[in-house]
Every structure is written in C-alpha cells, then in structure tokens.
Enzyme design. Structure first.
Site, mmCIF file in Angstrom:
data_model
loop_
_atom_site.group_PDB
_atom_site.id
_atom_site.type_symbol
_atom_site.label_atom_id
_atom_site.label_comp_id
_atom_site.label_asym_id
_atom_site.label_seq_id
_atom_site.Cartn_x
_atom_site.Cartn_y
_atom_site.Cartn_z
ATOM 1 N N ASP A 178 11.327 1.278 69.910
ATOM 2 C CA ASP A 178 12.063 2.540 69.998
ATOM 3 C C ASP A 178 13.012 2.741 68.824
ATOM 4 O O ASP A 178 13.067 3.813 68.218
ATOM 5 C CB ASP A 178 12.850 2.609 71.318
ATOM 6 C CG ASP A 178 11.932 2.558 72.528
ATOM 7 O OD1 ASP A 178 10.697 2.610 72.344
ATOM 8 O OD2 ASP A 178 12.456 2.456 73.657
ATOM 9 N N SER A 221 12.590 7.727 75.028
ATOM 10 C CA SER A 221 13.536 6.942 74.240
ATOM 11 C C SER A 221 14.790 7.697 73.807
ATOM 12 O O SER A 221 15.152 7.721 72.631
ATOM 13 C CB SER A 221 12.844 6.344 73.022
ATOM 14 O OG SER A 221 13.683 5.375 72.470
HETATM 15 P P1 ADP Z 1 14.960 6.410 77.802
HETATM 16 O O1 ADP Z 1 15.351 5.657 76.580
HETATM 17 O O2 ADP Z 1 13.501 6.299 78.114
HETATM 18 O O3 ADP Z 1 15.392 7.838 77.777
HETATM 19 P P2 ADP Z 1 16.796 4.575 79.003
HETATM 20 O O4 ADP Z 1 17.072 4.198 80.410
HETATM 21 O O5 ADP Z 1 16.429 3.504 78.054
HETATM 22 O O6 ADP Z 1 15.705 5.725 79.042
HETATM 23 O O7 ADP Z 1 18.086 5.289 78.406
HETATM 24 C C1 ADP Z 1 18.681 6.388 79.077
HETATM 25 C C2 ADP Z 1 20.195 6.244 79.052
HETATM 26 O O8 ADP Z 1 20.710 6.462 77.730
HETATM 27 C C3 ADP Z 1 20.918 7.275 79.898
HETATM 28 O O9 ADP Z 1 20.945 6.886 81.252
HETATM 29 C C4 ADP Z 1 22.298 7.274 79.262
HETATM 30 O O10 ADP Z 1 23.057 6.165 79.702
HETATM 31 C C5 ADP Z 1 21.981 7.068 77.795
HETATM 32 N N1 ADP Z 1 21.921 8.362 77.107
HETATM 33 C C6 ADP Z 1 20.837 8.945 76.537
HETATM 34 N N2 ADP Z 1 21.144 10.147 75.983
HETATM 35 C C7 ADP Z 1 22.463 10.329 76.206
HETATM 36 C C8 ADP Z 1 23.398 11.382 75.881
HETATM 37 N N3 ADP Z 1 23.018 12.462 75.246
HETATM 38 N N4 ADP Z 1 24.692 11.213 76.264
HETATM 39 C C9 ADP Z 1 25.077 10.085 76.902
HETATM 40 N N5 ADP Z 1 24.257 9.093 77.227
HETATM 41 C C10 ADP Z 1 22.965 9.191 76.902
HETATM 42 MG MG MG Z 2 15.300 3.578 76.322
#
Ligand code: ADP
Ligand code: MG
Length: 380
Positions: A173, A129
């Site tokens: 989440d 998340s």
């Molecule tokens: P999860 O929530 O399980 O990690 P998701 O697909 O819901 O997976 O979210 C991941 C997305 O969130 C990434 O592909 C990106 O677009 C965004 N994201 C997460 N952390 C960052 C960050 N540090 N900088 C920019 N975007 C981020």
């Molecule tokens: Mg997510």
C-alpha cells in the site's frame, strides 16, 4: 485539481484561520488488481494508484505544537513537539499521523510545529488503502519539502502502521502510494522491492465496487493469516512462502495442519496468477485476465478464507452482467471492495446492474469507483 485546492484552502481557513502560505500534499489510494495477501509473503502484487487520494494541507505554527485536523471526521488532535518521539498509540485515527511523525523523528527528520488538515476521497476501511494514503501524504507534509529517498519514505510509513498503529500490513500500500504511475498498474516484487509498469489493454475498464460492509473479523483475522503463513513457511523450510513450490507443498501435505496447507496453496498459486495475469495483459488476452481474477477470488474464498457473503455475491453477480470479464475481492477481505474488469464498450451498463442487484439482496447501495491509474504521491 483547482476545485480540490479551493476546497482545502477554505477548510484550512475555517479550521485554523488565515495563513500567509499553505502547502498541499497528495497521496493516492489504490486498487489491487491481483496478488492478494502475497505482499507480506514477499511475493508479487499488481496494484494501481487511483485518482482517489488523501490530501494534507499544512502551514507552520509558532507555539511548538503539532495539530492535525481530519476534515472527514471533523476532529482534531494536538501534541507538543517534544512528546512526538515517545508518543504511545491511542487506538484512534490520529495514530496514523502521529505514528508517521514519530518514525520521521526517529529517522532523523525532526518534526516542526505545524497545523495539518487532512482530507481524503479514499473511502476508509474499504480495501482501497485510505491508511497508506493518509500516512504518505502526512509524511510529505511533515517533511515540508525536505528530500527523502522514495523507498525510505515507503518503509517509514509502513513502520508507522506496523509498529505504532499495530497493523501487520505488507509493503504494497505504501509502495504504490509513492511509486504509482499515471496510465499503468505496477507489478511490485515485494522481496527485491523493484517494480515495473504494466499497461492495461485499451479496451477494458476497471471498477471498484464497495460492499459497504466491514466485518469485525477482518481486524483479528489478518494477523492470524500472517502467522499461519509464517508457520507454513517454517514447516516447508523456506524463508517465506515466496520460495515455496506447489510440488513441494503437495509432497509435505501430511506434515502441515490443513489450514496452513490451504493458506500456503493460496499464496503459491496467487503469485503464479500475478505473472500469468501480466502475460495475458501484454498479449491482450482479456478472457484470460478475467479468468485469473475469478480464480484469485475463489482461492481467497476457499483456501485463504478471507471473503464474505457480500463479496461473494458481488463477484458472482458481476460475472452474470454482460461485458464483465472477471471480478474478485480486493484488499484484506471480510468486506470492502471488489475489483471488476469490464469491456469498455459495455462499461455503461455495469454500475446500474450491480447496484440494482446488490440493493435488492442486501438493502445497501454499493458505491462504484471507476478506477483510473494515477500518479504516486507529491505536492499538489
Ligand atoms: P483501508 O486502508 O483499506 O482504507 P484501514 O483499516 O487500513 O483501511 O485504514 C482505515 C483507517 O485509516 C480509518 O479507520 C482511519 O483510522 C484512518 N483514516 C483513513 N483516512 C482518514 C482520514 N481522512 N482522516 C482520519 N483518519 C483516516
Ligand atoms: Mg489500510
């Protein structure tokens, strides 16, 4: 924390230049112990907030613009403040902060001109998340200390993800990012939106193991599952699968398409497993807790069909490592992480054993995250 603060100050200085004062907001990632794909069916989940987190550092600007820099992606996006309320998604990571900004404006919290630097230790797209951690830390940064009801913050961030980013996620989440507790998992009733803290027995350790894969199928399958559950609920004459019983499902089996029948069976049995897991946890029944994790995995694999070869391998391999009580995929599926329940006195041997086996089978080194139940979001 001192190290994190120093790192963020330096990064902010490098990206935006010197500032008189800077605030930093933190929101944690999470690992879901049990209760998978039950949140959008208004059932029960048992996540814990992690010490992996997203940090957003902020300072005001004077030119009417909002600028967001992701330290992880080394990339910036910028908007005029007047654009925010009517912004459109771009299919880019910046949709998350922009969606949050738009929801804040629409909810009556005008966004002020600011620079934001985002840095996350939650691995993105791995089922821990990172998205909710990003949303909640950005929301707090944009609020800049203005008061908001915690539950309103949760809902607002979820709306940003549902309506702006376009991912039909449930409420877990964002909820655990806000309400997470140090030293405990939280059981959330996703209908009443109440929760209670659940302490884990002293003699167990939790590890998340990252398969390091993310299959494309996950993106498209999630909304399909949401829809299948809705259809199954309608066929069973209930508002959501939270209200369905196994007995009723079996009685109506012939009137449901097989896929809907199996999706419903997963959700109904998974809700029961959350309650059983908490009971086992409170009774110190480590074997029972472990078995429920494995049952959950098999149900997700066979009935819900959201696992994959790599996750199945990690689970089955973990079960052969001494001291492992149970394991299952965690998060949406099709890659990302497994969560593993391990006896503390055998914890040291776990990481090298699973890494070695996975490396030999898939040629990838899985990252291992020891999971420490941590506090929910706030100012650093
Ligand atoms: P999860 O929530 O399980 O990690 P998701 O697909 O819901 O997976 O979210 C991941 C997305 O969130 C990434 O592909 C990106 O677009 C965004 N994201 C997460 N952390 C960052 C960050 N540090 N900088 C920019 N975007 C981020
Ligand atoms: Mg997510």
């Amino acid at each position: 924390m001192a190290g994190t603060q120093a790192f963020l100050k330096q990064a902010f200085l490098r990206v935006f230049g010197p500032v008189a004062s800077m605030r930093i907001w933190r929101a944690p990632g999470r690992v879901n112990l049990i209760g998978e794909h039950t949140d959008y069916n208004l059932g029960f989940v048992l996540p814990m907030a992690l010490d992996l987190a997203c940090y957003t550092a902020t300072a005001p600007r004077s030119d009417g613009r909002l600028r967001v820099f992701s330290e992880n992606y080394s990339e910036a996006r910028e908007w005029r403040i007047e654009e925010v309320s009517e912004a459109r998604p771009a299919g880019h990571w910046s949709d998350y902060p922009l969606g949050v900004a738009r929801e804040l404006v629409r909810a009556g919290y005008p966004v002020r001109p600011m620079n934001l630097l985002v840095w996350s230790t939650v691995p993105p797209g791995s089922g821990l998340s990172s998205s909710a951690a990003l949303e909640v830390s950005v929301a707090l940064a944009l609020l800049d200390g203005r008061a908001i009801e915690p539950l309103e913050l949760v809902r607002l961030c979820r709306r940003a993800e549902n309506e702006f980013v376009g991912a039909p996620c449930g409420i877990m989440d964002q909820y655990v990012a806000v309400f997470g507790r140090e030293g405990a998992a939280i059981c959330i009733d996703c209908r009443s939106l109440e929760h209670r803290a659940v302490r884990l027995p002293e003699d167990v350790a939790i590890f998340a193991v990252n398969s390091m894969v993310k299959h494309e199928l996950g993106q498209s399958a999630y909304p399909v599952r949401v829809q299948e559950c809705r259809s199954a609920a309608a066929a069973l004459g209930v508002e959501s699968l939270r209200d369905a019983t196994l007995a009723e499902l079996e009685r109506r089996r012939e009137s449901l398409p097989d896929n809907q029948y199996r999706r419903a069976r997963h959700v109904i049995t998974e809700n029961r497993r959350v309650e059983d897991f908490i009971r086992a946890c409170e009774a110190g029944d480590l074997t029972g807790m472990g078995r429920l994790l494995v049952d959950s995995h098999r149900s997700l694999r066979d009935d819900y069909e959201v696992s994959c070869e790599e996750l199945d391998f990690l689970v089955e391999t973990a079960l052969g490592i001494p001291g492992v009580l149970g394991a299952r995929m965690t998060g949406g599926g099709f890659g990302g992480c497994t969560v593993n329940l391990v006896r503390k006195d055998a914890a040291e041997g776990f990481a090298p054993a699973i890494q070695d086996a996975y490396q030999r089978r898939f040629g990838l080194t899985p990252q291992i995250y020891p999971c420490v139940p941590s506090a929910g979001a706030g100012e650093l």
